[in-house]
Every structure is written in structure tokens, then in C-alpha cells.
Design an enzyme around this catalytic site. Structure first.
Site, short mmCIF file in Angstrom:
data_model
loop_
_atom_site.label_atom_id
_atom_site.label_comp_id
_atom_site.label_asym_id
_atom_site.label_seq_id
_atom_site.Cartn_x
_atom_site.Cartn_y
_atom_site.Cartn_z
N HIS A 1 0.84 -1.20 0.00
CA HIS A 1 0.00 0.00 0.00
C HIS A 1 0.87 1.24 0.00
CE1 HIS A 1 0.79 -1.03 4.23
NE2 HIS A 1 0.81 0.28 4.44
N CYS B 1 1.73 3.65 11.95
CA CYS B 1 2.73 3.20 10.98
C CYS B 1 3.00 4.36 10.01
CB CYS B 1 2.26 1.96 10.23
SG CYS B 1 0.85 2.23 9.12
#
Length: 717
Positions: A65, A236
Site C-alpha cells: 500500500h 505506521c
């Protein structure tokens, strides 16, 4: 706005064998649907995100991603692989691959949808349904959460709505049967059957509710001991997937362990702070993160486990057990010892050498802006007013608006003030890297003392390490709860500054100052072979990790010499900047000369690398090194060594710590300096072309013919 995923974005027979090929296959579907505008640019962004941290998860899941300017709207593509594809998960290859694409300014609503998907991935029922889906429409509907649509896609009927319709009718039939018994033939009995509702002794048999000892017995659960309560923070770098998967994983593990877990996800869509009372009542804290925790001070003084975000996904039960154990032992100082931004993502198992490198990198990274601002202002002052401008009187007392010398003096004095912060900032943020905010005060004090006693750059480095160690030691002392509030603002700064000051002034400061003086004298006397060997070494360091720790060490060494400039330190600065310009310039030249050896994305990156290299931004070569490290890095190192050696041999000097070709007028021997850069760039270019030309073509992607310059050669593993 289109659906996040449609059947066209699903491939239930994904035949790719590598994660790069899988990403390309799914990205092509996105491009075909008009959701990705530049396929190669988007894939480069995916690869850059993958280089930060593998995106494979336990349970056979891969979630490549990224956020990219080449994405028009939030999009998800799904592929199912029969043979499995390695995405770096601990338990092996992934058979379910989700490619998540978010626009560079992705909106909160769609990021929330992506976070919901991330949570679903922790549900075995959800992943099992995807593994058994036989139609792309059903898989897309499952991912969207459209269960009705999923059923319809599978059978063409509308099973979910009809199932819902059947349920109420079944309940009605049951009620009718209870009310009427064998009623169908005896319809007239319906009115007479009406007494039955009245004769409903069952409602009257509601003394049971009246016998409400049970509500009074409710205190029993309330009186039961409160379960252990944990606050978890997950985050993250991209804030799309791992953040929410770690949250889901920790919540599930908490349920299994009989522990209350409340999670604050600090993702790309921002974050909602947990209720302060909830935080205050928590028995422990888990940080599962790869970027800095925002407003970390809220969690100070509690038992804390601090790990990378993947640990939150892969071993949540261990983390919960660890924080409970810390609480049992009364370990409550971990939050204050948490790592600085450069340390985020470090696991608790990092060895001392790894942590030391990160602490030093923290200091250097915060020092560099002061270097750039102060150094360039000083360099401009020399360019305008000559090298005697440092003798000018203070502009606060003497400044003539129409004289260039006054303006040069102004620039020099502003730059000198900025440059004066180098050592204190280095020391302060090394201590910050070790002990977080409590380390700043003793670190800055130690760095200022290093300047006072002429211990210079080395003194600041040692002062920062000492300050961090002292604060960490103080934090390990058990403090009564009543004193915890004043620890960060009074006790720690007072005690740590006194200890660091004592050590720097009376114990280790003088030996370090003597070492610094010896190093300065050695640099000023560098000539001949010694200077060339040093140039080779600095060139290799600048080009080995392209902006990483070794590169920063060499750069910090050169900048430290500018604090007390002499002929030798100015030569070192020139060699370091020249060598750092070589890798991006060489990659740019190689993509221009032999474009067919590079992918389309690399050729695009090559255009930007001209500017980055010319500006002394070594990181411009990172995309090339990430795709083909075994060929690019050795080639870059060879060219950097040649440039460093030639710069030292030619006696080139540099007073500016940055600027690339834009500060060439400030360089001693400028034409020879440019010749050294050109020679190193030529060596690196020739080597990378030679090494890439020797590689064997992939069996599935034949090598392009010499005339076909549009084909892409797959990057080497």
C-alpha cells in the site's frame, strides 16, 4: 465517488510469482479503470513503501500500500494466488494480496474504509470467505462489506434479502401456530381464541421480575475485581493498514486474556484522543508504532511496552503479558525513556550498537538544518565581502545600508550565531534520542560546555551520550507517586545538568578538548598520500548508504571541522560534498546514455536525479539502489572514492557545508573540483552500465533488443 473496489479490480487467479509482479498486475487493473494515472510512478511509490518495511502479515496476507500523487481516488485491488507470494511475513507466502492505493491527500472517510478492511483481515471468517469465493463480484462485495450483494453476485437471486424476509415470516407462522393450535379449519374460533391472550397467565406470572433480587444481585458483577486495563497506541508510516491491524489484533488478544484494551490509532486520517480519564485509570500502556507517538506525555508514569507496529500484529498476547508483568513489578518509568523520532520502529531486541547509531543519527538529523542555514549564510558573506569579513565590527553598532560590506557582515554574523548552535543541538538531540524530552536540558548544557572548553564536535557528541545516560539512570529510580509530577520539570533537569556539567568541566572535558585539538592539527597538516587516502575513505562512506548512517557520519565529521576552519578541514568538506554528488549524477547520466537498461520509472527518476545530484542531495540515488543494490551501490562507491581522492589531491577547499554546484564560486580550485566530480560520475556511470549489461535476462521477460529502447528490463533481485 466510485466504489472502493469493483469486480474489475479483483483477480482470483493471480499468476504472479514475486511481490513486484503481483503489485504490477493489480496496479494495471487500477490503471485500466482510470484510478491510477501513471502506472510506473505509482509502482515506484509502492516499492518505496515496501522498502520501509515488508507488508506481509501472518495468516497468508500481503497488503502492499502507499499514498501516491498518481492515484485519483482511494482504490483497493484484490488478488488470490494459488502458489503464494513472498511478502516477507514470518509464517511464509501470502495467498491473499490487497493492493491499497490512496491519493496523496487521501480524505479521512476513505481512509476509515481502508482501516475497516485492515481490521477485517484479522477475522478468519472474512479471510475464509475470500479464499472460497468463486466469483470476482462476490469477493468485491465481501470486501466492501456488502453481504447482500455478495450473495446476489454468487447466485443471481438475492439470497440475503429473501433470507431476511423468511425469518420474520417464520416467526409469524410460529406465533400463529401457538395462538391458534390446529386453527386453519376452525377460523371462526379466532375471536374465541382471543381470550387466550387475556388468559395469558404467563405475563401475570411476572412475579419473577418482581422477585427482583436479581437486580439487587447485580452488585455482585460490579463488586467483582476490575479487569486489567491497557491503553494501546498504534501507528505506521503510511497510517493505512498496519495501524488498524495492530489495533484489531491487540483488542482480540485482550478479549482472549480477559483484559480490557482501548486503542488509539494515530493514522493518516488524524487521531481521536482517548478519554483522559480512561488514560488515567489505565494499568499499562502498549506503544506499537513505526512513527513518533503524538502527545506521548499523556501516558507518562505507567508500565509501558514500546515496540514496532508489526509486533502489535504478530505477537499481541506476548505484549499484553509483558505489560502485565511490568505492572506487577512496578516498572513505571518506560514512557520517559521512549525513543526519539529517529528510533521509531525499533524493536526491544535491538542491540546496543544499533541503538547507539540511532541516537547519533537523531542528533545529526536535528543539527543539519542549523548547518545548512548557518553555513550558507557564512559562505554568502565570504562571497560578498571577502574572507576578511569575519573581522568586521558588530552590525548592531556599525551598519551602513548602502555598503555591501555591511550586508556581508550582517550575513556572516547571523550565520555565525546559527553555526554556534551546532554542538549544543547535536548534544541535546543525542540525549533526546536516548531519553526523550527530559534529555534535552542536560544535553544542551553539556554541548554548550563543550564549546566553552574548546572540546568542539567530539565534546558535544560525548556530552550528548553522557546526558542521555544520566537521565536514563535517574528515570530508573523508583519515585513516590506524589513526586512524579515535578520530576520532568524540576528534578531531572536539575540533577542531570549538575552531573553532566561536573563531568564535562572537571573530568572528561579536557582530554576530549586535547583530542579535538590533535584532530584539528592533523587535518591542517594533511598532504600528499595521507590526504588522498582520507579522500577515498570519505568518498566510500558518502556513497555506501546514500544518506544513511555512514553518509551522515562522514558529513558530520566534515561539518564539525568548519566550526574551527583550517586548510585541512576545508579540504575535507570539499571532498565530502563532491563525493556525495556523484551517485545521483551517475544514475541520471546512466539512464540518459543507456535508458533501455532501466525501467520507465527509473528513467523518470533519472531526470530528477540531475537536479538532486547537482544540489548535493545524495538520497536522489536511493530509488536506483533499492531496485538493484548489488550493482548500483558498488558503482556509486567506486565513483565516490575517485572523486574524494581527486578533490583532496587537487587541494580543493569549501567553506559552505551544502549547496552543490550553486556554491562553486566559493570553492577553492573550482575547475579542478568540477573535474573531480565529472571523473567520479563517469566511473560510476560506466560501472553501473557494465554491471547491468552483464546480467542475465529474466526467462519470462526477454532482454530488449538494442533498437527497442522502450522495453523495460526487470530489476535484479
Amino acid at each position: 465517488m466510485s466504489e472502493l473496489i469493483t469486480a474489475e479490480l479483483v483477480d482470483l487467479d493471480l499468476s504472479a510469482e514475486t511481490k513486484e509482479a503481483a503489485a504490477r498486475s493489480l496496479a494495471e487493473r487500477m490503471a485500466a479503470s482510470g484510478r491510477v494515472t501513471d502506472l510506473e510512478g505509482f509502482l515506484a511509490d509502492v516499492a518505496a513503501r515496501e522498502a520501509q518495511m515488508p507488508t506481509g502479515l501472518d495468516g497468508g496476507i500481503g497488503i502492499p500500500h502507499c499514498r501516491s500523487e498518481h492515484v485519483t481516488e482511494p482504490t483497493l485491488a484484490f488478488g488470490r494466488s494459488a502458489s503464494g507470494i513472498d511478502f516477507g511475513a514470518p509464517d511464509g507466502p501470502a495467498d491473499l494480496i490487497f493492493l491499497i492505493a490512496a491519493p496523496a491527500g487521501g480524505d479521512a472517510d476513505h481512509l476509515s474504509i481502508l482501516s475497516t478492511l485492515a481490521r477485517h483481515l484479522m477475522d478468519e471468517t472474512f479471510t475464509g470467505a475470500l479464499r472460497s469465493a468463486t466469483a470476482a463480484e462476490r469477493a468485491a462485495a465481501l470486501i466492501r462489506g456488502d453481504e447482500a450483494g455478495a450473495g446476489a453476485a454468487e447466485s443471481g437471486a438475492e439470497p440475503e434479502p429473501s433470507a431476511q424476509a423468511v425469518e420474520p415470516s417464520a416467526q409469524a407462522a410460529k406465533a400463529a401456530a401457538q395462538a391458534a393450535g390446529a386453527a386453519e379449519p376452525d377460523e371462526g374460533a379466532q375471536p374465541t381464541a382471543a381470550p387466550e391472550p387475556t388468559a395469558a397467565p404467563e405475563p401475570t406470572a411476572a412475579p419473577e421480575p418482581t422477585a427482583a433480587p436479581e437486580p439487587t444481585a447485580a452488585p455482585e458483577p460490579t463488586a467483582a475485581p476490575t479487569p486489567f486495563r491497557i491503553i494501546a497506541i498504534t501507528s505506521c508510516p503510511t497510517g493505512i493498514a498496519h495501524t488498524y491491524m495492530a489495533a484489531e489484533s491487540l483488542e482480540k488478544a485482550g478479549q482472549a486474556a480477559g483484559v480490557e484494551v482501548f486503542v488509539e490509532t494515530q493514522g493518516s486520517a488524524g487521531f481521536q484522543r482517548l478519554d483522559p480519564q480512561l488514560v488515567a485509570d489505565a494499568d499499562g500502556v502498549i506503544f506499537a508504532h513505526d512513527v513518533e507517538i503524538r502527545e506521548k506525555e499523556r501516558f507518562a508514569g505507567k508500565p509501558t511496552v514500546d515496540v514496532g507496529v508489526k509486533a502489535g500484529i504478530n505477537r499481541p498476547a506476548e505484549l499484553i503479558a509483558e505489560v502485565r508483568q511490568k505492572a506487577a513489578h512496578g516498572e513505571t518509568t518506560a514512557p520517559a525513556r521512549a525513543a526519539a523520532p529517529m528510533d521509531k520502529g525499533a524493536d526491544t531486541g535491538d542491540n546496543f550498537a544499533t541503538r547507539l547509531r540511532k541516537w547519533l543519527m537523531t542528533g545529526v538529523s536535528y543539527m543539519v538544518p542549523f548547518v545548512a542555514a548557518g553555513g550558507l549564510l557564512i559562505a554568502l558573506a565570504f562571497a560578498i565581502g571577502g574572507y576578511t569579513i569575519n573581522k568586521a565590527p558588530s552590525v548592531a553598532e556599525h551598519f551602513l545600508w548602502t555598503e555591501s560590506a555591511s550586508w556581508a557582515a550582517l550575513l556572516f554574523q547571523i550565520g555565525s550565531v546559527a553555526f554556534g548552535f551546532l554542538v549544543p543541538v547535536l548534544a541535546g538531540f543525542i540525549a533526546y534520542g536516548m531519553a526523550d524530552r527530559p534529555g534535552l536540558v542536560p544535553g544542551f548544557v553539556g554541548g554548550a560546555i563543550a564549546l566553552t572548553i574548546n572540546a568542539g564536535f567530539l565534546g558535544g557528541l560525548i556530552a550528548g551520550l553522557i546526558a542521555g545516560a544520566v537521565v536514563m539512570a535517574i528515570q530508573r529510580v523508583r519515585i513516590p507517586p506524589v513526586l512524579r509530577g515535578i520530576m520532568p520539570v524540576v528534578v531531572i533537569p536539575l540533577i542531570s545538568s549538575a552531573i553532566v556539567g561536573f563531568l564535562m568541566f572537571l573530568v572528561i572535558g579536557k582530554p576530549i578538548a586535547a583530542l579535538q585539538k590533535g584532530l584539528t592539527d592533523w587535518l591542517s597538516g594533511l598532504t600528499g598520500a595521507n590526504a588522498i587516502i582520507l579522500g577515498v575513505l570519505l568518498g566510500l562512506m558518502m556513497c555506501f548508504d546514500l544518506g544513511g548512517p555512514l553518509n551522515k557520519v562522514a558529513y558530520a565529521f566534515a561539518v564539525g571541522g568548519l566550526a574551527n576552519p583550517n586548510e585541512g578541514s576545508l579540504k575535507v568538506m570539499a571532498a565530502v560534498m563532491a563525493a556525495g554528488m556523484v551517485p545521483p549524477l551517475a544514475m541520471a547520466l546512466a539512464t540518459t546514455v543507456r535508458g533501455r537498461l532501466f525501467t520507465k520509472a527509473e528513467r523518470e527518476n533519472g531526470k530528477a536525479a540531475w537536479v538532486l545530484g547537482a544540489s548535493f542531495i545524495t538520497e536522489g540515488a536511493i530509488p536506483f539502489a533499492a531496485a538493484d543494490p548489488l550493482r548500483v551501490i558498488p558503482s556509486a562507491m567506486a565513483g565516490g572514492a575517485v572523486t574524494g581522492a581527486l578533490s583532496m589531491a587537487f587541494g580543493c577547499t569549501l567553506r559552505a557545508p551544502h549547496g552543490g554546484i550553486f556554491v562553486v564560486p566559493l570553492i577553492g580550485q573550482p575547475f579542478l573540483y568540477l573535474l573531480a566530480i565529472a571523473a567520479g560520475t563517469g566511473v560510476s556511470t560506466a560501472l553501473v552500465i557494465l554491471l547491468k549489461g552483464l546480467r542475465k535476462p529474466s526467462p519470462t521477460h526477454p532482454a530488449p533488443t538494442p533498437t527497442d529502447t522502450t522495453n523495460e528490463v526487470p530489476a535484479a533481485a
